[in-house]
Design a protein around this motif. Sequence first.
Motif, PDB file in Angstrom:
ATOM      1  N   THR A 138      52.402  25.019  47.535  1.00 29.75           N
ATOM      2  CA  THR A 138      52.785  26.172  46.597  1.00 29.75           C
ATOM      3  C   THR A 138      51.671  26.446  45.690  1.00 29.75           C
ATOM      4  OG1 THR A 138      55.218  25.549  46.769  1.00 29.75           O
ATOM      5  CG2 THR A 138      54.502  26.892  44.860  1.00 29.75           C
ATOM      6  N   ARG A 139      50.917  25.463  45.107  1.00 28.99           N
ATOM      7  CA  ARG A 139      49.887  25.633  44.407  1.00 28.99           C
ATOM      8  C   ARG A 139      48.849  26.740  44.833  1.00 28.99           C
ATOM      9  NH1 ARG A 139      49.438  24.837  39.160  1.00 28.99           N
ATOM     10  NH2 ARG A 139      50.472  22.929  39.421  1.00 28.99           N
ATOM     11  N   PHE A 140      48.612  26.546  46.176  1.00 24.55           N
ATOM     12  CA  PHE A 140      47.573  27.381  46.727  1.00 24.55           C
ATOM     13  C   PHE A 140      48.347  28.786  47.156  1.00 24.55           C
ATOM     14  CE2 PHE A 140      45.259  23.699  47.239  1.00 24.55           C
ATOM     15  CZ  PHE A 140      43.910  24.205  47.144  1.00 24.55           C
ATOM     16  N   ARG A 141      49.545  28.778  47.346  1.00 25.90           N
ATOM     17  CA  ARG A 141      50.381  30.042  47.428  1.00 25.90           C
ATOM     18  C   ARG A 141      50.269  30.847  46.422  1.00 25.90           C
ATOM     19  NH1 ARG A 141      54.883  27.739  48.763  1.00 25.90           N
ATOM     20  NH2 ARG A 141      54.526  27.739  51.039  1.00 25.90           N
ATOM     21  N   ASP A 142      50.267  30.383  45.182  1.00 27.90           N
ATOM     22  CA  ASP A 142      50.251  31.012  43.837  1.00 27.90           C
ATOM     23  C   ASP A 142      48.792  31.623  43.802  1.00 27.90           C
ATOM     24  OD1 ASP A 142      53.075  30.360  43.670  1.00 27.90           O
ATOM     25  OD2 ASP A 142      52.462  28.866  41.831  1.00 27.90           O
ATOM     26  N   LEU A 143      47.805  30.973  44.114  1.00 33.72           N
ATOM     27  CA  LEU A 143      46.515  31.136  43.930  1.00 33.72           C
ATOM     28  C   LEU A 143      46.199  32.367  44.892  1.00 33.72           C
ATOM     29  CD1 LEU A 143      44.816  27.619  43.665  1.00 33.72           C
ATOM     30  CD2 LEU A 143      44.979  29.635  41.829  1.00 33.72           C
ATOM     31  N   VAL A 144      46.752  32.342  46.118  1.00 36.61           N
ATOM     32  CA  VAL A 144      46.251  33.317  47.098  1.00 36.61           C
ATOM     33  C   VAL A 144      47.151  34.647  46.662  1.00 36.61           C
ATOM     34  CG1 VAL A 144      46.568  34.323  49.391  1.00 36.61           C
ATOM     35  CG2 VAL A 144      45.645  31.547  48.988  1.00 36.61           C
ATOM     36  N   ALA A 145      48.291  34.436  46.037  1.00 33.32           N
ATOM     37  CA  ALA A 145      49.288  35.602  45.675  1.00 33.32           C
ATOM     38  C   ALA A 145      48.522  36.472  44.777  1.00 33.32           C
ATOM     39  CB  ALA A 145      50.338  35.196  45.233  1.00 33.32           C
ATOM     40  N   ASN A 146      47.600  35.942  43.708  1.00 31.69           N
ATOM     41  CA  ASN A 146      47.032  36.742  42.884  1.00 31.69           C
ATOM     42  C   ASN A 146      45.683  37.003  43.255  1.00 31.69           C
ATOM     43  OD1 ASN A 146      48.896  36.212  40.597  1.00 31.69           O
ATOM     44  ND2 ASN A 146      48.378  34.005  40.544  1.00 31.69           N
ATOM     45  N   LEU A 147      45.108  36.973  44.375  1.00 33.03           N
ATOM     46  CA  LEU A 147      44.001  37.431  44.946  1.00 33.03           C
ATOM     47  C   LEU A 147      44.021  39.020  45.249  1.00 33.03           C
ATOM     48  CD1 LEU A 147      42.833  34.603  47.466  1.00 33.03           C
ATOM     49  CD2 LEU A 147      41.935  34.898  45.001  1.00 33.03           C
ATOM     50  N   PRO A 148      42.972  39.859  44.919  1.00 34.66           N
ATOM     51  CA  PRO A 148      43.092  41.167  45.095  1.00 34.66           C
ATOM     52  C   PRO A 148      42.791  41.411  46.733  1.00 34.66           C
ATOM     53  CG  PRO A 148      40.930  40.524  43.771  1.00 34.66           C
ATOM     54  CD  PRO A 148      41.764  39.300  44.077  1.00 34.66           C
ATOM     55  N   LEU A 149      43.516  40.945  47.617  1.00 30.35           N
ATOM     56  CA  LEU A 149      43.415  41.129  49.012  1.00 30.35           C
ATOM     57  C   LEU A 149      43.807  42.259  49.380  1.00 30.35           C
ATOM     58  CD1 LEU A 149      44.457  37.617  50.289  1.00 30.35           C
ATOM     59  CD2 LEU A 149      42.096  38.438  49.952  1.00 30.35           C
ATOM     60  N   PRO A 150      43.331  43.089  50.469  1.00 31.91           N
ATOM     61  CA  PRO A 150      43.797  44.319  51.384  1.00 31.91           C
ATOM     62  C   PRO A 150      45.225  43.977  51.660  1.00 31.91           C
ATOM     63  CG  PRO A 150      41.718  43.504  52.008  1.00 31.91           C
ATOM     64  CD  PRO A 150      42.226  42.559  51.255  1.00 31.91           C
TER      65      PRO A 150
END
Length: 198
Positions: A138-150
Amino acid sequence: MMIRDDRTSEPETGGARRRAILEIAARLFARKGYRGTSMRDIGEAAGVQGGSLYHHIRSKDALFVELHHAALDEAERRIAQAASQQLEPWARLEAACAALLEIQLDPDSLTMPMMNDFREVPATVRTALIERRDRFETRFRDLVANLPLPPELDRSIYRNLLLSQLNSAADWVRPGRLSPRDIAEQIARVFRHDISTG
């Protein structure tokens, strides 16, 4: 790996003895794996005879689950601390990657074998390990959720590919050329490739 003993009702000497047994068991599991480590091995290494060991430890399965959870608790603490020192989303992800790689690539790590030894455990133990691993991720899920990805990029696939690279690093990294932080920077660059240019 730091072993905590939260059983406050136990006398201090008993708590200290149990922590010592947990440390010894963690080293044996890290070196010999789940299947290769017996309660007898743990008792002999700890200098605890026969049934006395069961005064401190309920079973091998319960012991392995406890140690696995403690390993993930420690890894999660280190990753959260590293990421919290950064403000920008990409920098936070890179710091988290570096912290996980430092754990995965440390030749003396007890945490890494405990995190990765899923193959030989009984199904009931594996279920408990997977549930805790999913919470850890979940830690990485949260980090990825905040990335400006297409928007067309599936974040679940992105996260799983990233974690696959990080968790298998000990299999493909050759020691001496790059530090864990250098490798994390390279992985972060690869996963950021072309995103800023659309």
